[in-house]
Scaffold this motif. Structure first.
Motif, mmCIF file in Angstrom:
data_model
loop_
_atom_site.group_PDB
_atom_site.id
_atom_site.type_symbol
_atom_site.label_atom_id
_atom_site.label_comp_id
_atom_site.label_asym_id
_atom_site.label_seq_id
_atom_site.Cartn_x
_atom_site.Cartn_y
_atom_site.Cartn_z
ATOM 1 N N ARG A 134 -10.790 8.923 -2.737
ATOM 2 C CA ARG A 134 -10.455 7.340 -3.214
ATOM 3 C C ARG A 134 -10.140 6.323 -2.184
ATOM 4 N NH1 ARG A 134 -6.238 6.828 -8.185
ATOM 5 N NH2 ARG A 134 -7.890 7.789 -9.158
ATOM 6 N N ILE A 135 -10.539 5.250 -2.320
ATOM 7 C CA ILE A 135 -10.224 4.200 -1.273
ATOM 8 C C ILE A 135 -9.168 3.363 -2.075
ATOM 9 C CG2 ILE A 135 -11.336 2.238 -0.093
ATOM 10 C CD1 ILE A 135 -13.764 3.542 -0.195
ATOM 11 N N VAL A 136 -8.005 3.096 -1.344
ATOM 12 C CA VAL A 136 -7.112 2.100 -1.756
ATOM 13 C C VAL A 136 -7.076 0.668 -0.771
ATOM 14 C CG1 VAL A 136 -4.788 1.641 -2.239
ATOM 15 C CG2 VAL A 136 -5.885 3.973 -2.700
ATOM 16 N N VAL A 137 -7.164 -0.193 -1.114
ATOM 17 C CA VAL A 137 -6.930 -1.670 -0.431
ATOM 18 C C VAL A 137 -5.925 -2.453 -1.098
ATOM 19 C CG1 VAL A 137 -9.465 -1.420 0.362
ATOM 20 C CG2 VAL A 137 -8.927 -2.619 -1.699
ATOM 21 N N TRP A 138 -5.435 -3.189 0.064
ATOM 22 C CA TRP A 138 -4.336 -4.332 -0.459
ATOM 23 C C TRP A 138 -5.021 -5.245 -1.502
ATOM 24 C CZ3 TRP A 138 -3.275 -9.495 1.273
ATOM 25 C CH2 TRP A 138 -2.120 -10.087 0.968
ATOM 26 N N ARG A 139 -6.205 -5.850 -1.010
ATOM 27 C CA ARG A 139 -6.732 -6.971 -2.038
ATOM 28 C C ARG A 139 -8.378 -6.619 -1.768
ATOM 29 N NH1 ARG A 139 -4.665 -12.668 -1.054
ATOM 30 N NH2 ARG A 139 -6.512 -12.720 0.479
ATOM 31 N N LEU A 140 -9.044 -7.024 -2.671
ATOM 32 C CA LEU A 140 -10.641 -6.826 -2.695
ATOM 33 C C LEU A 140 -11.395 -7.359 -1.483
ATOM 34 C CD1 LEU A 140 -12.326 -5.051 -4.306
ATOM 35 C CD2 LEU A 140 -13.071 -6.905 -5.643
ATOM 36 N N ASP A 141 -10.826 -8.393 -1.102
ATOM 37 C CA ASP A 141 -11.444 -9.124 -0.116
ATOM 38 C C ASP A 141 -11.191 -8.582 1.144
ATOM 39 O OD1 ASP A 141 -8.920 -9.985 0.429
ATOM 40 O OD2 ASP A 141 -9.209 -12.096 0.189
ATOM 41 N N ARG B 101 -21.173 8.312 -5.746
ATOM 42 C CA ARG B 101 -20.477 9.468 -5.021
ATOM 43 C C ARG B 101 -19.326 10.136 -5.564
ATOM 44 N NH1 ARG B 101 -21.362 9.009 1.085
ATOM 45 N NH2 ARG B 101 -23.436 7.691 1.413
ATOM 46 N N GLY B 102 -18.832 9.576 -6.494
ATOM 47 C CA GLY B 102 -17.651 10.037 -7.229
ATOM 48 C C GLY B 102 -16.284 9.774 -6.533
ATOM 49 N N ILE B 103 -16.384 8.442 -5.854
ATOM 50 C CA ILE B 103 -15.241 7.886 -5.205
ATOM 51 C C ILE B 103 -14.620 6.871 -5.915
ATOM 52 C CG2 ILE B 103 -14.542 6.879 -2.826
ATOM 53 C CD1 ILE B 103 -16.838 8.386 -1.606
ATOM 54 N N GLY B 104 -13.356 6.756 -6.242
ATOM 55 C CA GLY B 104 -12.500 5.842 -6.913
ATOM 56 C C GLY B 104 -12.363 4.636 -5.947
ATOM 57 N N LEU B 105 -11.899 3.803 -6.711
ATOM 58 C CA LEU B 105 -11.330 2.529 -5.656
ATOM 59 C C LEU B 105 -10.316 1.532 -6.375
ATOM 60 C CD1 LEU B 105 -11.870 0.205 -3.289
ATOM 61 C CD2 LEU B 105 -13.326 -0.850 -4.822
ATOM 62 N N VAL B 106 -9.287 1.405 -5.553
ATOM 63 C CA VAL B 106 -8.160 0.812 -6.198
ATOM 64 C C VAL B 106 -7.812 -0.427 -5.299
ATOM 65 C CG1 VAL B 106 -5.596 0.784 -6.512
ATOM 66 C CG2 VAL B 106 -7.117 2.885 -7.305
ATOM 67 N N SER B 107 -7.553 -1.520 -5.963
ATOM 68 C CA SER B 107 -7.066 -2.695 -5.284
ATOM 69 C C SER B 107 -5.924 -2.998 -5.855
ATOM 70 C CB SER B 107 -8.077 -3.856 -5.487
ATOM 71 O OG SER B 107 -7.658 -5.280 -4.864
ATOM 72 N N VAL B 108 -4.854 -2.952 -4.670
ATOM 73 C CA VAL B 108 -3.328 -3.017 -5.467
ATOM 74 C C VAL B 108 -2.952 -4.462 -5.828
ATOM 75 C CG1 VAL B 108 -0.910 -2.780 -4.599
ATOM 76 C CG2 VAL B 108 -2.807 -0.989 -3.871
ATOM 77 N N LEU C 215 0.842 -1.115 0.009
ATOM 78 C CA LEU C 215 -0.076 0.012 0.017
ATOM 79 C C LEU C 215 0.980 1.045 -0.156
ATOM 80 C CD1 LEU C 215 -2.552 -1.165 2.410
ATOM 81 C CD2 LEU C 215 -3.056 -0.757 0.173
ATOM 82 N N GLU C 216 1.996 1.282 0.831
ATOM 83 C CA GLU C 216 2.865 2.307 0.740
ATOM 84 C C GLU C 216 3.656 2.576 -0.782
ATOM 85 O OE1 GLU C 216 5.303 1.180 4.151
ATOM 86 O OE2 GLU C 216 3.796 1.943 5.544
ATOM 87 N N ARG C 217 3.885 1.387 -1.175
ATOM 88 C CA ARG C 217 4.444 1.603 -2.448
ATOM 89 C C ARG C 217 3.566 2.311 -3.564
ATOM 90 N NH1 ARG C 217 7.353 -3.260 -0.836
ATOM 91 N NH2 ARG C 217 5.903 -4.438 -1.640
ATOM 92 N N TRP C 218 2.213 1.923 -3.275
ATOM 93 C CA TRP C 218 1.374 2.361 -4.261
ATOM 94 C C TRP C 218 1.261 3.980 -4.031
ATOM 95 C CZ3 TRP C 218 -2.958 5.297 -4.287
ATOM 96 C CH2 TRP C 218 -3.613 5.414 -5.226
ATOM 97 N N ILE C 219 1.125 4.243 -3.043
ATOM 98 C CA ILE C 219 0.955 5.819 -2.476
ATOM 99 C C ILE C 219 2.154 6.544 -3.079
ATOM 100 C CG2 ILE C 219 0.781 7.404 -0.566
ATOM 101 C CD1 ILE C 219 -0.501 5.130 1.236
ATOM 102 N N ASN C 220 3.507 5.909 -2.887
ATOM 103 C CA ASN C 220 4.536 6.607 -3.481
ATOM 104 C C ASN C 220 4.699 6.787 -4.792
ATOM 105 O OD1 ASN C 220 5.361 7.030 -0.624
ATOM 106 N ND2 ASN C 220 6.512 5.077 -0.703
ATOM 107 N N ALA C 221 3.957 5.644 -5.361
ATOM 108 C CA ALA C 221 4.168 5.746 -7.045
ATOM 109 C C ALA C 221 3.102 6.390 -7.611
ATOM 110 C CB ALA C 221 3.979 4.315 -7.558
ATOM 111 N N PHE C 222 1.728 6.539 -7.016
ATOM 112 C CA PHE C 222 0.574 7.379 -7.604
ATOM 113 C C PHE C 222 0.154 8.435 -7.012
ATOM 114 C CE2 PHE C 222 0.941 2.729 -9.117
ATOM 115 C CZ PHE C 222 0.768 2.907 -10.383
ATOM 116 N N ALA C 223 0.355 8.381 -5.767
ATOM 117 C CA ALA C 223 -0.471 9.561 -5.067
ATOM 118 C C ALA C 223 0.813 10.412 -3.807
ATOM 119 C CB ALA C 223 -1.522 9.327 -4.166
#
Length: 202
Positions: free
Chosen positions: A69-76, A95-102, A25-33
């Motif tokens: 936006r909501i970011v999760v490690w895996r959808l489950d 609601r205009g909210i994005g969702l990312v499953s890394v 999750l931290e790698r995703w944040i550092n790369a994309f946000a």
């Protein structure tokens, strides 16, 4: 209002922690946000209900218009019931909210991502139902043999909840070592072996 990215982590019980999810999750944040405001939410709670403390706080922030936006490690990690997840998947775009499953490589901003999210929700529900059937069948078989399970000390019986049994089987399905499963679930290795044997887990 400066909206935030919500990072949501969940494990199934208080004997587990979210440390294994955070590096990805931290790698995703550092790369994309890298410059976006981020707020973390965590739960140690079963995914069979959407009524969890951390998730409730996240939904309150969504209702207040604070989340982009909501970011999760895996959808489950969001949950393991098709009904709860599909309702969420319908609500977030409105609601205009994005969702990312890394780990799933899924982004709700695309039509393919939304389709795959619903497919994975159905798969998560199926896996939960199959695992529950295995638990019930294993326990029934053990009772017919007159056996009890658990016991981390000689002469002491430890009765496990269905959530603990489900977690043991889930971690085993993921290929985790028996010792690691025992530590995560707060039981002995013999207990782990006994549960796997009773549920015909190879």
């Amino acid at each position: 209002m400066n909206k935030q990215i919500a990072v949501y982590c969940r494990v199934s019980s208080k004997t587990q922690d979210t440390a294994s999810q955070k590096p990805d999750l931290e790698r995703w944040i550092n790369a994309f946000a890298p410059n976006a405001p981020v707020k973390w939410y965590e739960d140690q709670f079963s995914g069979r209900t959407m009524d969890r403390p951390g998730w409730s706080r996240l939904m309150q922030d969504i209702d207040a218009g604070r989340i982009d936006r909501i970011v999760v490690w895996r959808l489950d990690r969001l949950g393991r019931t098709a009904r709860g997840l599909t309702a969420l998947f319908d609500e977030l775009p409105r609601r205009g909210i994005g969702l990312v499953s890394v780990k799933d490589g899924l982004d709700f901003d695309t039509a393919a991502g939304r389709l795959m999210a619903n497919v994975l929700a159905s798969v998560a529900q199926y896996e939960t139902e199959i695992r529950a059937e295995r638990v019930r069948a294993g326990q029934q078989k053990a009772r017919k043999r007159g056996k009890t399970w658990g016991g981390s000390e000689p002469g002491r019986l430890l009765f496990l909840s269905s959530d603990q049994v489900e977690t043991i089987l889930h971690l085993h399905d993921q290929g985790k070592p028996k010792a690691a499963i025992a530590r995560a679930c707060g039981v002995s290795r013999p207990t782990v072996y006994r549960i796997l044997c009773q549920n015909d887990a190879p």
